[in-house]
Design an enzyme around this catalytic site. Structure first.
Site, PDB file in Angstrom:
ATOM      1  N   ARG A  68       2.033 -13.252 -10.008  1.00 41.63           N
ATOM      2  CA  ARG A  68       1.392 -12.887 -10.950  1.00 41.63           C
ATOM      3  C   ARG A  68       0.255 -14.362 -10.618  1.00 41.63           C
ATOM      4  O   ARG A  68      -0.622 -14.881 -10.093  1.00 41.63           O
ATOM      5  CB  ARG A  68       1.604 -13.246 -11.768  1.00 41.63           C
ATOM      6  CG  ARG A  68       0.274 -12.534 -12.802  1.00 41.63           C
ATOM      7  CD  ARG A  68       0.430 -12.211 -13.828  1.00 41.63           C
ATOM      8  NE  ARG A  68      -0.686 -12.297 -15.220  1.00 41.63           N
ATOM      9  CZ  ARG A  68      -1.494 -11.148 -15.167  1.00 41.63           C
ATOM     10  NH1 ARG A  68      -1.496 -10.837 -14.057  1.00 41.63           N
ATOM     11  NH2 ARG A  68      -2.712 -11.714 -15.634  1.00 41.63           N
ATOM     12  N   ALA A  69       1.405 -15.321 -10.329  1.00 45.04           N
ATOM     13  CA  ALA A  69       1.111 -17.116 -10.285  1.00 45.04           C
ATOM     14  C   ALA A  69      -0.092 -17.045  -9.499  1.00 45.04           C
ATOM     15  O   ALA A  69      -1.444 -17.737  -9.201  1.00 45.04           O
ATOM     16  CB  ALA A  69       1.680 -17.976 -10.074  1.00 45.04           C
TER      17      ALA A  69
END
Ligand SMILES: [Zn+2]
Length: 694
Positions: free
Chosen positions: A276-277
């Site tokens: 997600r980062a």
């Protein structure tokens, strides 16, 4: 026009504005979490800047803000006519109050009408109102667990789904999530933290020049409010235009493979969980490029994005401080950007045209400059990946002891050593270290509570397992079907039933009674007197209390810490949800002096009295950590009487072959459960060591 934010002297304001702008430019960035102390006007700034979002086209009369260009086939107000045209209105800014009900957030479905009339009556909630706008949660860290779960589901799916007894409604709910929090009051659950695309830290400025500038502006405003407002209105409308232009540019911005690899390298080096980062950083970098008027992402965009997208994702442990090592970031970017020369920064002239260029720009808070050759050319990274120093109280933390010898040294202790305490009154006290936290047995409040959801004591909750049925006090929300049918059955003939269908009336309805767990207020009362300092016992005590604190964090308790030594008792930590604060106070806690036990108990009774007024549903658990010795004033019996009815645990710190059994007596006086200090540690050192060994 809102012109309040020019009056706040806030460090991090430029970052905050950039984060909000990037979200306005590209909704894919995924929201902002603003962390900061009280008094930084976080909310005012967020509201002012949220007002800059581009307007949206909606289907007239639709309560779910349907886009006429992309109709929602499931819209409860639909079906809408295709090509019927829309009306333009400002993007909504919807505020979710921390104490909102589930119905208020997700909407409410009238089960009664559905069952008795067959009508699907749905009252939209805040998620519907926030669709295509901003959902703003002030003090998001204090949000109730069931609201957090709802929010996470909606954010993940982009839809709101409400179901009661197989009557269901769903509608689109895509919103920009903006939250503010004061970390002193407790941290966020990691899942919720991860839901925020970007984070920004703000704090009140201590820089005299910056404060002077704010006062100057305030004086200018007082002298001629109209002219001042006009100037700011001009700035704001220029900002809105620029956001709209950048928004149009986003689809055409190219993210070269080299930049994507750079993002992946940075994310991997900062040890973030999942992908997600990477995704958020990529989207934010694209938005930043568009905002800067570029059609291609360059290193500067990656840097600006990473600074905002990574700090909250690299946290590993509730005791770790957040933040990002910017020197490491620069080093990584430099290593992975051989093709970005200083000339590659585009025609724009760098970040100065950014949102921080207004007169309120916070000096020193803009660190997005010079991504090219001028960056710090530090030494090449070695085996040590630049991890921040371990602040969690490792083995080398204390003056005395290490986890190995921090335990009470059974068999060699002599009770006479305890006299070391009273013999050294008046000294400042010494600070014992603490070992790594370990698992502890569950300490709970007896009986059944009704407090906020958590994981400690038994409680009637909304989401626990079903244990029975009852008549609802208001509208039924969690129908117990069997109990409802049983309630209706005896009256079927009397009501004139002839066919197969059951005749239901409102007073037949029954709802489920559920039981789960609640969080409590765990108030630690720790004896820090000289007798406890003997034989390195304090180190073991600190380790035990630290372990209980970590346990309290995991069980979503509020915690407080009272210590007593020398002349009296002190509230070292007023009740809070911030375990970090508790751990920090505990580590620096000095030991020595006499033992005023009564003062500690009286202070505890006072803290509990105030908390009962503040948060009546939260039941307290008093954890008294002492060897039971009393060497200074105050009537212990009278103090104990003040705690009548409070659930207590006495952690007995007495050790050695000859024991006085004072803590045992104290426990019986308080009707407390007695737990020997050693028994707390016996479950072993299981909690940590998922961290990289340093
Ligand atoms: Zn609609």
């Amino acid at each position: 026009m809102i012109v309040t934010y020019p009056f706040s002297a806030v460090v991090g304001l430029a970052d905050l504005k950039l984060a909000l702008v990037l979200n306005a430019v590209s909704p894919r960035v995924g929201g902002v979490l603003v962390r900061g102390e009280k008094g930084t006007a976080k909310s005012t700034i967020v509201r002012a800047l949220a007002a800059q979002l581009p307007a949206v086209d909606v289907v007239p009369g639709c309560r779910f803000a349907c886009d006429p260009g992309a109709l929602d086939p499931e819209c409860p107000d639909g079906p809408h006519e295709h090509g019927a045209g829309g009306v333009s209105r400002p993007a909504a800014l919807v505020e979710l109050p921390v104490g909102a009900s589930e119905d208020r957030l997700a909407g409410s479905l009238d089960v009664e009408r559905a069952l008795t009339e067959g009508v699907k009556a749905f009252e939209p909630g805040l998620l519907a109102s926030a669709h295509r706008g901003v959902l703003y949660v002030d003090e998001v860290n204090l949000l109730h667990d069931h609201l957090v779960d709802l929010l996470l589901d909606a954010a993940a799916l982009g839809r709101c789904y409400v179901e009661r007894e197989s009557v269901s409604v769903r509608h689109a709910a895509r919103f920009l999530l903006v939250g503010t929090m004061n970390p002193e009051e407790g941290e966020l659950r990691p899942q919720l933290l991860d839901r925020f695309g970007l984070t920004v830290e703000v704090r009140a400025s201590r820089d005299p020049e910056e404060r002077a500038e704010v006062v100057r502006r305030r004086l200018a405003f007082d002298a001629d409010a109209e002219a001042f407002a006009a100037r700011w209105a001009e700035e704001e409308s220029a900002l809105a235009d620029r956001i709209a232009a950048a928004r149009d540019r986003v689809p055409g911005v190219r993210l070269p493979d080299a930049r994507l690899r750079q993002i992946a390298t940075v994310c991997a080096a900062f040890e973030v969980d999942g992908l997600r980062a990477d995704l958020v950083t990529a989207n934010a970098a694209v938005a930043h490029a568009a905002w800067q008027g570029r059609d291609m992402v360059i290193t500067e965009d990656v840097r600006a994005a990473a600074r905002l997208s990574l700090p909250h994702r690299r946290r590993r442990d509730p005791f770790d401080a957040p933040g990002l090592d910017e020197a490491l970031l620069d080093e990584l970017l430099e290593r992975t950007s051989p093709d970005d020369g200083p000339g590659d920064d585009g025609p724009d002239g760098g970040p100065d045209a950014g949102p921080g260029s207004g007169p309120d720009r916070a000096p020193g808070s803009d660190s997005s400059g010079d991504p090219g050759g001028g960056g710090p050319a530090g030494p090449p990274p070695g085996g040590d990946e630049g991890s921040p120093p371990d602040t969690t109280g490792g083995p080398a933390d204390g003056i005395q002891g290490s986890p190995g010898d921090g335990r009470p040294n059974d068999g060699s202790s002599d009770p006479r050593d305890d006299d070391a305490g009273p013999a050294t009154p008046g000294i400042g006290g010494q600070v014992a270290g603490a070992g790594a936290p370990h698992r502890v047995p569950l300490l709970e409040v007896p009986g059944i509570g009704e407090g906020a959801a958590g994981r400690r004591s038994r409680a009637r909750t909304r989401h626990g397992r079903s244990t029975g049925a009852r008549r609802p006090s208001g509208q039924v929300r969690d129908l117990h079907l069997t109990a409802t049918m049983l309630a209706a059955a005896p009256y079927q003939r009397g009501r004139g039933r002839t066919g197969p269908g059951l005749l239901l009336r409102t007073d037949d309805l029954r709802e489920v009674v559920r039981e789960g767990r609640e969080g409590n207020l765990v108030l630690f009362v720790v004896d820090a007197s000289g007798s406890m300092a003997a034989r390195k016992r304090m180190s073991a005590v600190k380790t035990a209390v630290l372990s209980l604190l970590l346990d309290a964090y995991q069980r979503r308790d509020k915690v407080g810490l009272i210590t007593f030594r020398g002349a009296g008792a002190e509230v070292a930590l007023p009740p809070t949800s911030s375990v970090e604060a508790g751990a920090a106070r505990l580590r620096s806690l000095p030991t020595g002096g006499r033992t005023p036990l009564a003062a500690g108990l009286m202070r505890a009774a006072e803290v509990l009295r105030v908390e009962r007024l503040r948060d009546p549903a939260r039941r307290p658990l008093l954890v008294l950590v002492t060897d039971g010795r009393v060497t200074a004033g105050g009537d212990v019996d009278r103090a104990a009487a003040l705690l009548e009815g409070t659930a207590c645990v006495v952690v007995d710190c007495e050790s050695g072959p000859v024991r006085l059994g004072l803590a045992v007596r104290l426990a019986s006086r308080l009707r407390a459960r007695l737990v020997p200090l050693d028994a707390l540690a016996d479950l072993g050192c299981l909690v940590r060591d998922h961290r990289k060994a340093v």
